[in-house]
Motif scaffolding. Structure first.
Motif, PDB file in Angstrom:
ATOM      1  N   LEU A   2       0.826  -1.213   0.000  1.00 26.60           N
ATOM      2  CA  LEU A   2       0.000   0.000   0.000  1.00 26.60           C
ATOM      3  C   LEU A   2       0.860   1.262   0.000  1.00 26.60           C
ATOM      4  N   ASP A   3       1.937   1.246   0.781  1.00 27.37           N
ATOM      5  CA  ASP A   3       2.827   2.409   0.787  1.00 27.37           C
ATOM      6  C   ASP A   3       3.447   2.632  -0.585  1.00 27.37           C
ATOM      7  N   TYR A  59     -13.333   2.145  -4.496  1.00 27.53           N
ATOM      8  CA  TYR A  59     -12.758   1.736  -3.204  1.00 27.53           C
ATOM      9  C   TYR A  59     -13.114   2.692  -2.064  1.00 27.53           C
ATOM     10  N   ASN A  98      -5.514   4.872   2.365  1.00 22.97           N
ATOM     11  CA  ASN A  98      -5.308   4.814   3.818  1.00 22.97           C
ATOM     12  C   ASN A  98      -6.375   3.974   4.520  1.00 22.97           C
ATOM     13  N   LYS A  99      -7.520   3.786   3.881  1.00 19.47           N
ATOM     14  CA  LYS A  99      -8.617   3.009   4.477  1.00 19.47           C
ATOM     15  C   LYS A  99      -8.553   1.529   4.120  1.00 19.47           C
ATOM     16  N   ILE A 100      -7.746   1.182   3.138  1.00 20.10           N
ATOM     17  CA  ILE A 100      -7.659  -0.209   2.704  1.00 20.10           C
ATOM     18  C   ILE A 100      -6.716  -0.965   3.628  1.00 20.10           C
ATOM     19  N   GLU A 101      -7.124  -2.144   4.023  1.00 18.97           N
ATOM     20  CA  GLU A 101      -6.293  -3.012   4.850  1.00 18.97           C
ATOM     21  C   GLU A 101      -5.398  -3.855   3.940  1.00 18.97           C
ATOM     22  N   VAL A 102      -4.182  -4.118   4.384  1.00 20.93           N
ATOM     23  CA  VAL A 102      -3.258  -4.951   3.612  1.00 20.93           C
ATOM     24  C   VAL A 102      -3.907  -6.294   3.286  1.00 20.93           C
ATOM     25  N   SER A 103      -4.661  -6.833   4.215  1.00 19.86           N
ATOM     26  CA  SER A 103      -5.307  -8.131   4.001  1.00 19.86           C
ATOM     27  C   SER A 103      -6.347  -8.093   2.885  1.00 19.86           C
ATOM     28  N   ASP A 104      -6.840  -6.889   2.550  1.00 20.97           N
ATOM     29  CA  ASP A 104      -7.831  -6.752   1.478  1.00 20.97           C
ATOM     30  C   ASP A 104      -7.208  -6.816   0.085  1.00 20.97           C
ATOM     31  N   LYS A 107      -7.743 -10.049  -1.828  1.00 25.18           N
ATOM     32  CA  LYS A 107      -9.148 -10.429  -2.031  1.00 25.18           C
ATOM     33  C   LYS A 107      -9.563 -10.095  -3.457  1.00 25.18           C
TER      34      LYS A 107
END
Length: 151
Positions: A2-3, A59, A98-104, A107
């Motif tokens: 994400l970064d 998103y 910033n709202k997205i989780e790495v785990s997403d 998916k």
């Protein structure tokens, strides 16, 4: 991951601003000829529409409404407006990522393109970043072809 995506989107959007600012005459941004049918201005509009739609709405759940036809038909948007819209889309992308989780990321993406094939969110976000880079390169060539004083 994400970064890295945040960095790439911001870097390339800041480069887009630099390209728009580098035209010595604002009217050249909208120039086309027989072989170059999309002006830098229309490519800019397309990028802002694409990013607001697929990242902002897709998103981030923003209320942006895309007019894809206008992205290629609208002309002579003032440079100051263009720069503001680029700044705005930078904020949308940063806030959304910033709202997205790495785990997403791994998916399945709920946005359907690619002949309705299922792709991961990682794949889709990389695709959108590549799309930005592709058109950024076209804008750079447009500027160097048509604005001969700024090669």
């Amino acid at each position: 991951m994400l970064d890295s995506l945040k960095f790439i989107f911001k870097r390339d959007l800041l480069r887009l601003k630099e390209e728009i600012l580098s035209y010595t005459d604002e009217s050249i941004i909208w120039k086309v000829d027989n072989n170059i049918t999309n002006s830098a201005g229309n490519l800019y509009l397309h990028l802002v529409g694409n990013l607001n739609t697929f990242i902002g709405v897709g998103y981030g759940g923003t209320d942006y409404i895309r007019n894809r036809e206008a992205e290629f038909s609208l002309k002579n948007v003032e440079r100051v407006t263009m720069l503001k819209q680029i700044d705005d889309v930078i904020i949308v992308i940063e806030d959304t990522l910033n709202k997205i989780e790495v785990s997403d990321l791994e998916k399945d993406c709920t946005i359907r393109l690619f002949n309705n094939e299922t792709k991961s969110n990682t794949y889709f976000l990389i695709h959108i970043a590549s799309h930005l880079a592709y058109h950024l390169g076209q804008i750079n060539y447009h500027r160097r072809l048509f604005d001969s004083t700024k090669n």
